[in-house]
Write a protein that holds these residues in place. Structure first.
Motif, PDB file in Angstrom:
ATOM      1  N   ARG A   1       0.912  -1.129   0.067  1.00  0.00           N
ATOM      2  CA  ARG A   1       0.056  -0.048  -0.024  1.00  0.00           C
ATOM      3  C   ARG A   1       0.701   1.167  -0.189  1.00  0.00           C
ATOM      4  N   ASP A   2       1.835   1.236   0.738  1.00  0.00           N
ATOM      5  CA  ASP A   2       2.840   2.248   0.722  1.00  0.00           C
ATOM      6  C   ASP A   2       3.766   2.218  -0.627  1.00  0.00           C
ATOM      7  N   ASP A   3       3.601   3.315  -1.334  1.00  0.00           N
ATOM      8  CA  ASP A   3       4.456   3.510  -2.460  1.00  0.00           C
ATOM      9  C   ASP A   3       6.105   3.361  -2.412  1.00  0.00           C
ATOM     10  N   HIS A   4       6.520   3.520  -1.234  1.00  0.00           N
ATOM     11  CA  HIS A   4       7.882   3.449  -0.969  1.00  0.00           C
ATOM     12  C   HIS A   4       8.427   1.938  -0.894  1.00  0.00           C
ATOM     13  N   ALA A   5       7.408   1.050  -0.510  1.00  0.00           N
ATOM     14  CA  ALA A   5       7.616  -0.319  -0.324  1.00  0.00           C
ATOM     15  C   ALA A   5       7.476  -0.975  -1.472  1.00  0.00           C
ATOM     16  N   VAL A   6       6.668  -0.712  -2.598  1.00  0.00           N
ATOM     17  CA  VAL A   6       6.714  -1.142  -3.731  1.00  0.00           C
ATOM     18  C   VAL A   6       7.827  -0.620  -4.767  1.00  0.00           C
ATOM     19  N   ASP A   7       8.201   0.579  -4.526  1.00  0.00           N
ATOM     20  CA  ASP A   7       9.273   1.169  -5.213  1.00  0.00           C
ATOM     21  C   ASP A   7      10.535   0.327  -4.768  1.00  0.00           C
ATOM     22  N   GLY A   8      10.617   0.095  -3.534  1.00  0.00           N
ATOM     23  CA  GLY A   8      11.820  -0.688  -2.985  1.00  0.00           C
ATOM     24  C   GLY A   8      12.002  -1.866  -3.596  1.00  0.00           C
ATOM     25  N   TRP A   9      10.905  -2.997  -3.466  1.00  0.00           N
ATOM     26  CA  TRP A   9      10.707  -4.102  -4.200  1.00  0.00           C
ATOM     27  C   TRP A   9      11.029  -4.119  -5.630  1.00  0.00           C
ATOM     28  N   ALA A  10      10.390  -3.114  -6.133  1.00  0.00           N
ATOM     29  CA  ALA A  10      10.751  -2.944  -7.538  1.00  0.00           C
ATOM     30  C   ALA A  10      12.208  -2.711  -7.976  1.00  0.00           C
ATOM     31  N   ARG A  11      12.761  -1.622  -7.385  1.00  0.00           N
ATOM     32  CA  ARG A  11      14.259  -1.502  -7.514  1.00  0.00           C
ATOM     33  C   ARG A  11      15.172  -2.664  -7.141  1.00  0.00           C
ATOM     34  N   GLU A  12      14.843  -3.447  -6.063  1.00  0.00           N
ATOM     35  CA  GLU A  12      15.392  -4.466  -5.660  1.00  0.00           C
ATOM     36  C   GLU A  12      15.607  -5.567  -6.829  1.00  0.00           C
ATOM     37  N   HIS A  13      14.489  -5.706  -7.711  1.00  0.00           N
ATOM     38  CA  HIS A  13      14.317  -6.507  -8.701  1.00  0.00           C
ATOM     39  C   HIS A  13      14.604  -6.005 -10.200  1.00  0.00           C
ATOM     40  N   GLY A  14      15.242  -4.761 -10.086  1.00  0.00           N
ATOM     41  CA  GLY A  14      15.573  -4.303 -11.615  1.00  0.00           C
ATOM     42  C   GLY A  14      14.927  -3.354 -12.156  1.00  0.00           C
ATOM     43  N   GLY A  15      13.699  -2.702 -11.213  1.00  0.00           N
ATOM     44  CA  GLY A  15      12.747  -1.873 -11.899  1.00  0.00           C
ATOM     45  C   GLY A  15      13.129  -0.291 -11.604  1.00  0.00           C
ATOM     46  N   LEU A  16      12.379   0.348 -11.872  1.00  0.00           N
ATOM     47  CA  LEU A  16      12.725   1.878 -11.449  1.00  0.00           C
ATOM     48  C   LEU A  16      11.891   2.541 -10.378  1.00  0.00           C
ATOM     49  N   GLY A  17      10.818   1.828 -10.327  1.00  0.00           N
ATOM     50  CA  GLY A  17       9.846   2.408  -9.375  1.00  0.00           C
ATOM     51  C   GLY A  17       9.010   3.533 -10.226  1.00  0.00           C
ATOM     52  N   GLY A  18       7.990   4.104  -9.651  1.00  0.00           N
ATOM     53  CA  GLY A  18       7.279   5.107 -10.146  1.00  0.00           C
ATOM     54  C   GLY A  18       5.582   4.617 -10.108  1.00  0.00           C
ATOM     55  N   GLY A  19       4.844   5.590 -10.259  1.00  0.00           N
ATOM     56  CA  GLY A  19       3.515   5.383 -10.269  1.00  0.00           C
ATOM     57  C   GLY A  19       2.907   4.088 -11.493  1.00  0.00           C
ATOM     58  N   GLU A  20       3.214   4.157 -12.401  1.00  0.00           N
ATOM     59  CA  GLU A  20       2.796   3.176 -13.541  1.00  0.00           C
ATOM     60  C   GLU A  20       3.241   2.021 -13.168  1.00  0.00           C
TER      61      GLU A  20
ATOM     62  N   ARG B   1       4.095   0.663 -10.404  1.00  0.00           N
ATOM     63  CA  ARG B   1       3.469   0.469  -9.050  1.00  0.00           C
ATOM     64  C   ARG B   1       2.257  -0.075  -9.368  1.00  0.00           C
ATOM     65  N   ARG B   2       1.610   0.740 -10.323  1.00  0.00           N
ATOM     66  CA  ARG B   2      -0.037   0.008 -10.458  1.00  0.00           C
ATOM     67  C   ARG B   2       0.136  -1.003 -11.367  1.00  0.00           C
ATOM     68  N   TRP B   3       1.045  -1.395 -12.104  1.00  0.00           N
ATOM     69  CA  TRP B   3       1.014  -2.670 -12.671  1.00  0.00           C
ATOM     70  C   TRP B   3       1.296  -3.693 -11.808  1.00  0.00           C
ATOM     71  N   LEU B   4       2.315  -3.667 -10.930  1.00  0.00           N
ATOM     72  CA  LEU B   4       2.787  -4.522 -10.084  1.00  0.00           C
ATOM     73  C   LEU B   4       1.674  -5.113  -9.162  1.00  0.00           C
ATOM     74  N   ARG B   5       0.963  -4.042  -8.534  1.00  0.00           N
ATOM     75  CA  ARG B   5      -0.076  -4.151  -7.678  1.00  0.00           C
ATOM     76  C   ARG B   5      -1.297  -5.024  -8.496  1.00  0.00           C
TER      77      ARG B   5
ATOM     78  N   GLU C   1       7.552   0.218 -17.771  1.00  0.00           N
ATOM     79  CA  GLU C   1       6.681   0.301 -16.771  1.00  0.00           C
ATOM     80  C   GLU C   1       5.845  -1.041 -16.245  1.00  0.00           C
ATOM     81  N   ARG C   2       5.723  -1.761 -17.333  1.00  0.00           N
ATOM     82  CA  ARG C   2       5.037  -2.981 -17.495  1.00  0.00           C
ATOM     83  C   ARG C   2       5.889  -4.227 -17.267  1.00  0.00           C
ATOM     84  N   ARG C   3       7.251  -3.988 -17.327  1.00  0.00           N
ATOM     85  CA  ARG C   3       8.165  -5.225 -17.460  1.00  0.00           C
ATOM     86  C   ARG C   3       8.057  -6.182 -16.194  1.00  0.00           C
ATOM     87  N   LEU C   4       8.074  -5.334 -15.104  1.00  0.00           N
ATOM     88  CA  LEU C   4       8.178  -6.229 -13.668  1.00  0.00           C
ATOM     89  C   LEU C   4       6.900  -7.054 -13.493  1.00  0.00           C
ATOM     90  N   ALA C   5       5.789  -6.281 -13.653  1.00  0.00           N
ATOM     91  CA  ALA C   5       4.479  -7.334 -13.667  1.00  0.00           C
ATOM     92  C   ALA C   5       4.420  -8.262 -14.515  1.00  0.00           C
TER      93      ALA C   5
END
Length: 168
Positions: free
Chosen positions: A26-45, A47-51, A97-101
């Motif tokens: 739910r916390d944007d920083h947590a999703v961004d952290g997970w995304a960056r840990e797995h090669g993502g960039l973070g950011g609104g789009e 996050r939306r695709w990952l959720r 923005e959709r790659r990690l999802a």
């Protein structure tokens, strides 16, 4: 490409804590952290695709329909072969923005193919976690024997004791 551990982190990002569902993403920083840990960039789009991907996979694994959401995530995605020095490599063509999802859905599909029947929800109906059963017998029922397994066994034992006829 995401691995089994990343898949399980995503699936288990909505635990029940003190009897209430808690969304760790739910916390944007947590999703961004997970995304960056797995090669993502973070950011609104992203996050939306990952959720969306996480929610769809949780629904599928819990027996609810989620095919339209999975189709939307995978729409227009291509895997393209590229010859390399060590053989053929497969490159994923998808908007960044959709790659990690997409990788999350592909990791899930890979687990389902390699380990059929091994990914499932915890047997505790009050728990929202999932388990990847790596046991030889494929008999694991709980996300954690220490928490969910012991709780359910204790409840069943207490119910049997209450129902047992008392000797006088």
């Amino acid at each position: 490409m995401l691995d089994d551990q990343a898949l399980m982190q995503a699936l288990n990002s909505t635990p029940v804590v003190d009897g209430r569902r808690r969304d760790l993403w739910r916390d944007d920083h947590a999703v961004d952290g997970w995304a960056r840990e797995h090669g993502g960039l973070g950011g609104g789009e992203e996050r939306r695709w990952l959720r969306t991907a996480r929610d769809a996979l949780q629904a599928v694994e819990s027996g609810a329909p989620a095919e339209p959401r999975l189709r939307r995530i995978l729409a227009g995605v291509r895997k393209v072969p590229r010859p390399g020095t060590s053989g053929v490599e497969w490159r994923l063509e998808v908007p960044s923005e959709r790659r990690l999802a997409v990788e999350l859905v592909l990791a899930w599909a890979d687990v389902k193919e390699r380990m059929p029947g091994r990914l499932r929800p915890c047997g505790n109906p009050e728990c929202r976690l999932f388990l990847l059963d790596r046991s030889r017998a494929n008999a694991a029922r709980w996300c954690s024997m220490k928490t969910c397994g012991n709780r359910l066994k204790a409840r069943r034992h207490q119910a049997r004791v209450r129902e047992a006829p008392r000797s006088e």
